[in-house]
Design a protein around this motif. Structure first.
Motif, PDB file in Angstrom:
ATOM      1  N   VAL A 154      -8.968  11.827  15.297  1.00 44.24           N
ATOM      2  CA  VAL A 154      -7.601  12.332  15.410  1.00 44.24           C
ATOM      3  C   VAL A 154      -6.800  11.732  14.263  1.00 44.24           C
ATOM      4  N   LEU A 155      -5.994  12.532  13.620  1.00 46.40           N
ATOM      5  CA  LEU A 155      -5.154  12.071  12.516  1.00 46.40           C
ATOM      6  C   LEU A 155      -3.700  12.136  12.965  1.00 46.40           C
ATOM      7  N   HIS A 156      -3.105  10.958  13.166  1.00 43.17           N
ATOM      8  CA  HIS A 156      -1.740  10.886  13.691  1.00 43.17           C
ATOM      9  C   HIS A 156      -0.767  10.598  12.555  1.00 43.17           C
ATOM     10  N   GLY A 157       0.294  11.391  12.488  1.00 49.54           N
ATOM     11  CA  GLY A 157       1.324  11.194  11.483  1.00 49.54           C
ATOM     12  C   GLY A 157       2.692  11.515  12.039  1.00 49.54           C
ATOM     13  N   ASP A 158       3.692  11.425  11.171  1.00 46.42           N
ATOM     14  CA  ASP A 158       5.052  11.718  11.625  1.00 46.42           C
ATOM     15  C   ASP A 158       5.329  13.212  11.494  1.00 46.42           C
TER      16      ASP A 158
END
Length: 243
Positions: free
Chosen positions: A87-91
């Motif tokens: 999973v790639l979490h960003g703003d």
């Protein structure tokens, strides 16, 4: 407008490397007032290792998409089954949510995740890493002369952070050691050293030695403390350290 219930943050748990990544971009000052360079960075949540970074003179979603692809190739994501890819979490920034980036994530099989609008704490690990970078003694107080000097500084910082920095959040091993699964052996050796020191001079110890038990799963934005406890710790297959 009538009050609206706030949406809870997305919770992710990493019990090993290459499961949850955090990414963000930050501004790096230049010698010219009002001109900036942009540092794009991807952090592995479990190990805290920087698995990808780039610096550019402009903010463009194409750079972000290229960085994700390069990090996925370097980490061997294509060899993982689709359900095991990170999973790639960003703003909620427009760069990280652009169509170019989403298309690249879909092609790689990487699942996107986003912080709540205007809530920087939802991506706290990336924010803390940027603070560490900008408070290093080598960070220039008056900015960078050009993009090449910014890249040279970043290369030195990333190497120090991954291989030399003893991270307090992972029992003072380096992110590279934890990423490679070497942390348990290192912490076991430290535990034995402390036990031997207590045996040689027990008067200096009023209780147990320092806790060198390896850190288990890492939770991003836990709704409750029990979330992490419900995930098995794949890095702790061996019995706990003896006191």
């Amino acid at each position: 407008r009538a009050p609206q219930a706030s949406k809870p943050p997305q919770t992710h748990v990493a019990s090993g490397p290459r499961q949850v990544w955090c990414w963000d971009l930050t501004y790096l000052p230049s010698h010219v007032l009002g001109q900036w360079f942009y540092l794009y960075l991807i952090l592995d949540l479990y190990s805290r290792k920087i698995v990808g970074w780039e610096i550019h003179a402009e903010d463009d979603s194409t750079h972000a998409a290229h960085l994700v692809r390069r990090a996925a190739l370097a980490e061997g994501i294509a060899q993982q089954p689709p359900e095991a890819r990170p999973v790639l979490h960003g703003d909620n920034g427009s760069t990280l949510k652009a169509t170019t980036v989403l298309a690249m994530l879909q092609w790689l099989g990487v699942k996107p995740s986003y912080s709540r609008p205007r809530v920087s704490n939802d991506n706290a690990h990336a924010e803390a890493l940027f603070r560490t970078a900008k408070y290093r003694p080598e960070f220039p107080a008056h900015g960078f002369a050009d993009v090449d000097s910014a890249r040279a500084w970043a290369a030195v910082f990333v190497h120090w952070y991954n291989f030399d920095h003893r991270h307090s959040g992972i029992r003072y091993v380096s992110p590279a050691q934890r990423h490679a699964g070497q942390d348990r052996g290192i912490l076991q050796q430290r535990h034995q050293v402390y036990l031997q020191a207590r045996e040689r001079n027990p008067a200096r110890w009023s209780g147990n030695t320092r806790n060198w038990e390896p850190i288990g799963p890492v939770t991003l934005n836990p709704v409750r403390d029990a979330v992490a406890a419900s995930i098995p710790n794949t890095s702790a297959e061996k019995p706990p350290l003896a006191a």
